[in-house]
Design an enzyme around this catalytic site. Structure first.
Site, PDB file in Angstrom:
ATOM      1  N   ASN A   7       0.711  -1.181  -0.100  1.00 19.25           N
ATOM      2  CA  ASN A   7       0.051   0.025  -0.030  1.00 19.25           C
ATOM      3  C   ASN A   7       0.867   1.274  -0.110  1.00 19.25           C
ATOM      4  O   ASN A   7       1.564   1.562   1.034  1.00 19.25           O
ATOM      5  CB  ASN A   7      -0.877  -0.122   1.344  1.00 19.25           C
ATOM      6  N   ARG A  90      -2.534  -2.054  -3.623  1.00 11.68           N
ATOM      7  CA  ARG A  90      -3.684  -1.459  -3.329  1.00 11.68           C
ATOM      8  C   ARG A  90      -3.702  -0.373  -4.263  1.00 11.68           C
ATOM      9  O   ARG A  90      -2.837   0.690  -4.138  1.00 11.68           O
ATOM     10  CB  ARG A  90      -3.793  -0.996  -1.882  1.00 11.68           C
ATOM     11  N   HIS A 179     -13.517   1.893  -0.302  1.00 11.07           N
ATOM     12  CA  HIS A 179     -13.272   0.692   0.588  1.00 11.07           C
ATOM     13  C   HIS A 179     -13.971  -0.514   0.224  1.00 11.07           C
ATOM     14  O   HIS A 179     -14.230  -1.322   0.896  1.00 11.07           O
ATOM     15  CB  HIS A 179     -14.187   1.133   1.978  1.00 11.07           C
ATOM     16  N   LEU A 208     -16.361   1.725   9.397  1.00 12.55           N
ATOM     17  CA  LEU A 208     -16.237   2.634   9.947  1.00 12.55           C
ATOM     18  C   LEU A 208     -14.976   2.903  10.892  1.00 12.55           C
ATOM     19  O   LEU A 208     -14.650   2.564  11.792  1.00 12.55           O
ATOM     20  CB  LEU A 208     -17.341   2.774  11.202  1.00 12.55           C
ATOM     21  N   ARG A 240     -13.917  14.405   7.785  1.00 15.32           N
ATOM     22  CA  ARG A 240     -14.603  14.700   6.432  1.00 15.32           C
ATOM     23  C   ARG A 240     -16.156  15.031   6.967  1.00 15.32           C
ATOM     24  O   ARG A 240     -16.565  14.233   7.604  1.00 15.32           O
ATOM     25  CB  ARG A 240     -14.604  13.703   5.256  1.00 15.32           C
ATOM     26  N   ASP A 281     -10.433  11.254  17.030  1.00 13.76           N
ATOM     27  CA  ASP A 281     -10.072  10.215  17.413  1.00 13.76           C
ATOM     28  C   ASP A 281     -11.302   9.793  18.379  1.00 13.76           C
ATOM     29  O   ASP A 281     -11.606  10.523  19.350  1.00 13.76           O
ATOM     30  CB  ASP A 281      -8.846  10.180  18.332  1.00 13.76           C
ATOM     31  N   GLY A 331     -16.064   0.401  14.179  1.00 17.85           N
ATOM     32  CA  GLY A 331     -17.131  -0.629  13.910  1.00 17.85           C
ATOM     33  C   GLY A 331     -16.757  -1.925  14.912  1.00 17.85           C
ATOM     34  O   GLY A 331     -17.669  -2.503  15.434  1.00 17.85           O
ATOM     35  N   GLU A 381      -8.212  -6.059   4.697  1.00 18.65           N
ATOM     36  CA  GLU A 381      -7.814  -5.723   3.324  1.00 18.65           C
ATOM     37  C   GLU A 381      -6.679  -6.326   2.805  1.00 18.65           C
ATOM     38  O   GLU A 381      -6.822  -6.693   1.475  1.00 18.65           O
ATOM     39  CB  GLU A 381      -7.959  -4.203   3.220  1.00 18.65           C
TER      40      GLU A 381
HETATM   41  P1  ADP Z   1      -8.113   3.751   9.142  1.00 18.90           P
HETATM   42  O1  ADP Z   1      -9.357   4.523   8.258  1.00 18.90           O
HETATM   43  O2  ADP Z   1      -7.104   4.950   9.164  1.00 18.90           O
HETATM   44  O3  ADP Z   1      -7.556   2.556   8.757  1.00 18.90           O
HETATM   45  P2  ADP Z   1      -9.091   2.535  11.450  1.00 18.90           P
HETATM   46  O4  ADP Z   1     -10.026   1.731  10.820  1.00 18.90           O
HETATM   47  O5  ADP Z   1      -7.851   2.176  12.165  1.00 18.90           O
HETATM   48  O6  ADP Z   1      -8.845   3.727  10.674  1.00 18.90           O
HETATM   49  O7  ADP Z   1      -9.982   3.328  12.555  1.00 18.90           O
HETATM   50  C1  ADP Z   1      -9.837   4.412  13.360  1.00 18.90           C
HETATM   51  C2  ADP Z   1     -10.573   4.964  14.247  1.00 18.90           C
HETATM   52  O8  ADP Z   1     -11.066   3.823  15.138  1.00 18.90           O
HETATM   53  C3  ADP Z   1     -10.241   6.210  15.143  1.00 18.90           C
HETATM   54  O9  ADP Z   1     -11.458   7.235  15.335  1.00 18.90           O
HETATM   55  C4  ADP Z   1     -10.056   5.301  16.418  1.00 18.90           C
HETATM   56  O10 ADP Z   1     -10.482   6.230  17.499  1.00 18.90           O
HETATM   57  C5  ADP Z   1     -11.001   4.390  16.456  1.00 18.90           C
HETATM   58  N1  ADP Z   1     -10.913   3.415  17.375  1.00 18.90           N
HETATM   59  C6  ADP Z   1      -9.836   2.365  17.595  1.00 18.90           C
HETATM   60  N2  ADP Z   1      -9.718   1.548  18.559  1.00 18.90           N
HETATM   61  C7  ADP Z   1     -10.999   2.035  19.353  1.00 18.90           C
HETATM   62  C8  ADP Z   1     -11.400   1.695  20.682  1.00 18.90           C
HETATM   63  N3  ADP Z   1     -11.049   0.577  21.208  1.00 18.90           N
HETATM   64  N4  ADP Z   1     -12.750   2.235  20.966  1.00 18.90           N
HETATM   65  C9  ADP Z   1     -13.123   3.205  20.106  1.00 18.90           C
HETATM   66  N5  ADP Z   1     -12.585   3.636  18.976  1.00 18.90           N
HETATM   67  C10 ADP Z   1     -11.631   3.054  18.448  1.00 18.90           C
END
Ligand code: ADP
Length: 394
Positions: A7, A90, A179, A208, A240, A281, A331, A381
């Site tokens: 990637n 990717r 995605h 998500l 976004r 975050d 998610g 992925e």
């Molecule tokens: P990306 O799109 O960069 O691959 P990720 O799939 O890693 O992102 O998701 C990042 C999001 O997931 C962030 O908003 C982060 O805060 C949230 N996240 C990761 N771990 C947790 C957790 N244990 N509880 C709540 N949210 C989380």
């Protein structure tokens, strides 16, 4: 067969090496082209980690360093570079050229180049990754796996905007969706978990993460998705805005004296959770919500309300729903956000088991009598890219 999944970003290179579908090594090169670069290498079998902090002049130097680790007598997992059968790339945008993964030849590379105007930040970095891998692994097959390909099955009524036809024909303005690799992967995993053929299922998948999107999947084919021409459309995301009145960009330009790039910056980088709460975050936002923060409450309510509206819309176009599938960082990990997304949907046959949601020991989070299954399944992925490569090579 051994496959390297790459990637490639403008200054980074994420990689994972597989034997068949088993990951053997992975890591990341960052700050490529900057005065200090950083490379991480993990041998997953032996649970060894190696860090290197030194300038990485360009992507080629970074990938050569990765190869040095992969073939190192102590740390490595390859006896020699020729052992590598394929490199899976990717690629963010495949436009209308690609509805499936493709073996890269000059024609395919030209088509990826032709999609640069649609993804001016991402496709050039992906092309750089392809060109570098061709040099470093000249014997391996190079395969492109597109974020957009899975959504090429959208019907025209779902992918067209009500703009002058020439804007579609001449500029390629339509909905593409992103995605796709993740939506396809979790749809297959859902079918496997439910023990039913994917061809029979009606699914809504929710990816998500920092970027977020949903897909309506009927019989294994994406029939609608929330992202559009670019990943900006749809859900509220980390930075976004997602959906908004199309007059807002013009309004912002006029009242804040912004040019197109300035408006783009506001909508892509300063909006979403970041714009509403100051943080992108979800963990920080959850902590603020639990402490009674008004901004955090609004952000989570606004984001989950929009998801509920899409669930309703997708339920209507799917004509029923077997499972709602949550994946990616939020998610998979946020019990609070999952709860907010399905709260009040019991009348649609969507009902969560609060206990299972809070402490998921297995993918099924739905109440026993829920008509629709609510699942959380980790996305992968890289594994899907390997599967695509194996499929292309046959
Ligand atoms: P990306 O799109 O960069 O691959 P990720 O799939 O890693 O992102 O998701 C990042 C999001 O997931 C962030 O908003 C982060 O805060 C949230 N996240 C990761 N771990 C947790 C957790 N244990 N509880 C709540 N949210 C989380």
């Amino acid at each position: 067969m051994k496959t390297l999944v790459l990637n490639s970003g403008s200054s980074s290179l994420k990689y994972r090496l597989f034997s068949g579908e088993t990951p053997l090594a992975d890591g990341l090169a960052e700050q490529i082209g900057e005065p200090t670069g950083h490379l991480v290498y993990h041998n997953l079998e032996k649970k060894l980690e190696h860090n290197l902090t030194e300038p990485l002049k360009d992507h080629k130097e970074a990938l050569k360093q990765v190869l040095a680790f992969l073939t190192d007598p102590q740390l490595g997992v390859l006896a020699n570079p020729e052992e590598l059968g394929a490199v899976g790339h990717r690629v963010v945008h495949g436009g209308e050229h690609f509805s499936a993964s493709a073996l890269i030849d000059d024609e395919v590379l030209a088509a990826i180049h032709a999609c640069v105007p649609l993804a001016p930040l991402h496709n050039p970095a992906n092309i750089l990754g392809i060109e570098t891998a061709k040099e470093v692994f000249p014997k391996a097959k190079q395969i492109a796996v597109f974020d957009t390909a899975f959504h090429q099955s959208l019907p025209e009524r779902a992918y067209r905007y009500a703009l002058p036809e020439s804007h579609y024909k001449d500029l390629g303005i339509r909905r593409y969706g992103f995605h796709g690799t993740s939506h396809r992967y979790v749809a297959q995993e859902a079918a496997r978990f439910l023990g039913r053929p994917l061809e029979e299922l009606k699914l809504i998948t929710l990816h998500l993460g920092n970027g977020s999107s949903m897909a309506a999947i009927k019989g294994g084919r994406s029939i609608d998705t929330t992202m559009g021409l670019t990943p900006l459309e749809g859900l509220v995301m980390g930075t976004r805005s997602g959906d908004l009145d199309p007059a807002i960009p013009g309004f912002l330009a006029q009242h804040l004296s912004l040019d197109a790039a300035g408006v783009d910056q506001v909508l892509n980088k300063k909006s979403g959770f970041k714009g509403l709460t100051g943080s992108n975050d979800l963990r920080t936002i959850e902590a603020g919500y639990q402490a009674g923060g008004q901004a955090e409450r609004l952000a989570l309510e606004l984001a989950s309300y929009r998801i509920q509206k899409y669930i309703g819309a997708y339920l209507a176009i799917l004509g029923g729903l077997d499972a709602l599938v949550f994946t990616a960082g939020i998610g998979e990990h946020s019990a609070l956000f999952r709860k907010l997304c399905v709260e009040g949907l019991e009348h649609l046959g969507i009902e969560l088991d609060p206990q299972a949601n809070q402490h998921p020991h297995q993918p099924d989070l739905s109440a026993q009598h829920s008509k629709t299954k609510i699942l959380t399944l980790p996305t992968n992925e890289e594994l899907q890219i390997v599967r695509e490569c194996l499929g292309v090579i046959g």
